[in-house]
Design a protein around this motif. Sequence first.
Motif, PDB file in Angstrom:
ATOM      1  N   SER A  41       0.545  -1.098  -0.027  1.00 16.84           N
ATOM      2  CA  SER A  41       0.222  -0.306   0.232  1.00 16.84           C
ATOM      3  C   SER A  41       0.618   1.241  -0.154  1.00 16.84           C
ATOM      4  N   PHE A  42       0.340   1.947  -0.264  1.00 19.05           N
ATOM      5  CA  PHE A  42       0.667   4.024  -0.408  1.00 19.05           C
ATOM      6  C   PHE A  42      -0.651   5.201  -0.354  1.00 19.05           C
ATOM      7  N   PRO A  43       0.797   6.387   0.472  1.00 15.89           N
ATOM      8  CA  PRO A  43       0.189   7.663   0.742  1.00 15.89           C
ATOM      9  C   PRO A  43      -0.905   8.010  -0.695  1.00 15.89           C
ATOM     10  N   ILE A  44      -1.922   7.898  -0.590  1.00 19.30           N
ATOM     11  CA  ILE A  44      -2.784   8.523  -1.605  1.00 19.30           C
ATOM     12  C   ILE A  44      -3.917   9.864  -1.478  1.00 19.30           C
ATOM     13  N   GLU A  45      -4.251  11.002  -0.057  1.00 17.50           N
ATOM     14  CA  GLU A  45      -4.504  11.508   0.577  1.00 17.50           C
ATOM     15  C   GLU A  45      -3.546  12.054   1.559  1.00 17.50           C
ATOM     16  N   ILE A  46      -3.170  13.309   2.350  1.00 13.65           N
ATOM     17  CA  ILE A  46      -2.375  13.257   3.525  1.00 13.65           C
ATOM     18  C   ILE A  46      -3.382  14.755   3.877  1.00 13.65           C
ATOM     19  N   GLY A  47      -3.755  15.175   4.793  1.00 20.63           N
ATOM     20  CA  GLY A  47      -3.998  15.967   5.446  1.00 20.63           C
ATOM     21  C   GLY A  47      -3.580  16.733   6.510  1.00 20.63           C
ATOM     22  N   TRP A  48      -4.021  17.914   7.180  1.00 21.75           N
ATOM     23  CA  TRP A  48      -3.155  18.428   8.486  1.00 21.75           C
ATOM     24  C   TRP A  48      -4.421  19.691   8.729  1.00 21.75           C
ATOM     25  N   VAL A  49      -3.610  19.528  10.641  1.00 25.75           N
ATOM     26  CA  VAL A  49      -4.615  20.701  11.431  1.00 25.75           C
ATOM     27  C   VAL A  49      -3.609  22.048  11.530  1.00 25.75           C
ATOM     28  N   LEU A  50      -3.043  23.311  11.814  1.00 24.28           N
ATOM     29  CA  LEU A  50      -2.342  23.873  12.338  1.00 24.28           C
ATOM     30  C   LEU A  50      -3.003  24.750  13.558  1.00 24.28           C
ATOM     31  N   ASP A  51      -4.126  25.566  12.369  1.00 16.14           N
ATOM     32  CA  ASP A  51      -5.189  26.054  13.058  1.00 16.14           C
ATOM     33  C   ASP A  51      -6.868  25.189  12.968  1.00 16.14           C
ATOM     34  N   ASP A  52      -7.502  25.063  14.296  1.00 15.74           N
ATOM     35  CA  ASP A  52      -8.436  24.622  14.137  1.00 15.74           C
ATOM     36  C   ASP A  52      -9.975  25.090  13.682  1.00 15.74           C
ATOM     37  N   GLU A  53      -9.101  26.637  13.615  1.00 13.37           N
ATOM     38  CA  GLU A  53     -10.088  27.866  13.311  1.00 13.37           C
ATOM     39  C   GLU A  53     -10.153  27.945  11.984  1.00 13.37           C
ATOM     40  N   ALA A  54      -9.039  27.352  11.346  1.00 19.54           N
ATOM     41  CA  ALA A  54      -8.694  27.779   9.724  1.00 19.54           C
ATOM     42  C   ALA A  54      -9.727  26.644   8.815  1.00 19.54           C
ATOM     43  N   GLY A  55      -9.594  25.493   9.827  1.00 24.83           N
ATOM     44  CA  GLY A  55      -9.822  24.407   9.186  1.00 24.83           C
ATOM     45  C   GLY A  55      -8.498  23.375   8.499  1.00 24.83           C
ATOM     46  N   PRO A  56      -9.432  22.611   8.102  1.00 21.92           N
ATOM     47  CA  PRO A  56      -8.270  21.394   7.641  1.00 21.92           C
ATOM     48  C   PRO A  56      -7.564  21.938   6.302  1.00 21.92           C
ATOM     49  N   GLU A  57      -6.638  21.237   5.722  1.00 22.79           N
ATOM     50  CA  GLU A  57      -6.098  21.140   4.600  1.00 22.79           C
ATOM     51  C   GLU A  57      -5.283  20.080   4.290  1.00 22.79           C
ATOM     52  N   SER A  58      -5.480  20.001   2.452  1.00 19.11           N
ATOM     53  CA  SER A  58      -5.332  18.285   2.514  1.00 19.11           C
ATOM     54  C   SER A  58      -5.156  18.316   0.694  1.00 19.11           C
ATOM     55  N   PHE A  59      -4.132  17.085   0.087  1.00 19.04           N
ATOM     56  CA  PHE A  59      -3.515  17.373  -0.834  1.00 19.04           C
ATOM     57  C   PHE A  59      -3.845  15.398  -1.485  1.00 19.04           C
ATOM     58  N   LEU A  60      -4.349  15.293  -2.481  1.00 19.25           N
ATOM     59  CA  LEU A  60      -4.199  13.983  -3.085  1.00 19.25           C
ATOM     60  C   LEU A  60      -3.065  13.786  -3.383  1.00 19.25           C
ATOM     61  N   VAL A  61      -2.302  12.447  -3.941  1.00 17.76           N
ATOM     62  CA  VAL A  61      -1.015  12.315  -4.345  1.00 17.76           C
ATOM     63  C   VAL A  61      -1.503  10.714  -4.952  1.00 17.76           C
ATOM     64  N   ARG A  62      -0.269  11.647  -6.137  1.00 22.01           N
ATOM     65  CA  ARG A  62      -0.540  11.082  -7.632  1.00 22.01           C
ATOM     66  C   ARG A  62       0.288   9.944  -7.537  1.00 22.01           C
ATOM     67  N   PRO A  63      -0.057   8.633  -7.821  1.00 22.04           N
ATOM     68  CA  PRO A  63       0.904   7.330  -7.204  1.00 22.04           C
ATOM     69  C   PRO A  63       1.776   6.953  -7.944  1.00 22.04           C
ATOM     70  N   HIS A  64       3.398   6.828  -7.526  1.00 24.70           N
ATOM     71  CA  HIS A  64       4.756   6.873  -7.845  1.00 24.70           C
ATOM     72  C   HIS A  64       4.310   5.572  -9.146  1.00 24.70           C
ATOM     73  N   ALA A  65       5.525   5.443 -10.103  1.00 25.75           N
ATOM     74  CA  ALA A  65       4.920   4.877 -11.319  1.00 25.75           C
ATOM     75  C   ALA A  65       5.716   3.637 -10.750  1.00 25.75           C
ATOM     76  N   THR A  66       6.696   3.374  -9.403  1.00 23.52           N
ATOM     77  CA  THR A  66       7.289   2.446  -8.824  1.00 23.52           C
ATOM     78  C   THR A  66       6.022   1.738  -7.290  1.00 23.52           C
ATOM     79  N   TRP A  67       4.986   2.390  -7.799  1.00 29.96           N
ATOM     80  CA  TRP A  67       3.878   1.860  -6.309  1.00 29.96           C
ATOM     81  C   TRP A  67       2.532   0.624  -7.600  1.00 29.96           C
ATOM     82  N   ASP A  68       2.480  -0.203  -7.208  1.00 32.65           N
ATOM     83  CA  ASP A  68       1.615  -1.192  -7.606  1.00 32.65           C
ATOM     84  C   ASP A  68       0.445  -1.243  -7.504  1.00 32.65           C
TER      85      ASP A  68
END
Length: 185
Positions: free
Chosen positions: A24-51
């Motif tokens: 398996s591999f990471p597909i989405e990473i999210g984080w929060v620094l300020d809970d009033e500002a809400g979350p940020e996240s991005f999807l991860v494009r699979p690398h060519a070596t990930w099956d």
Amino acid sequence: MRLTFSGFEVLFIDIEASGLSSASFPIEIGWVLDDEAGPESFLVRPHATWDLDSGWSAQSAAIHGLRPAMLKAEGLSIDEACSRLDEVTHGRLVVSDAPQHDSWWLNRLYGAVGQRMTWTVGDVERLYGGLAQEAGLDPTMAERLLTHIEQIYPHPHRAGPDALRLAKAARYLADPEFRRGLHVT
């Protein structure tokens, strides 16, 4: 609110993965620094070596709702993902509710670009314990508060909202005004 602990700003992170197998591999990473500002996240494009054949789980996809086509179309490259993570984590205390799994997937991400992570992922439960102690909450009350916050902020299995849930729980322990606003003292 930006939370600090032991002199560091706290960054709450969550990772969605393609599955739970060793392929398996990471597909989405999210984080929060300020809970009033809400979350940020991005999807991860699979690398060519990930099956995708061995690393993708239909069962996991049914939970998080992400599809390979979405990752390919909307995901950041692994280089961009690592750069963005290095920027947001720099000098911060990074915590997760699954630090072993999340660290494994992050190492997989960084390894695919030939880099090593320069930061670590700590256990949010340890942070919760420290915050409860600082707030003078006994363990029973702290557990009651954490149970209550999970009812208010469910676990949707998407990285940004899941990171927000962790941040709200920490604030709930640390901030009496926030607790009063949610009708618990």
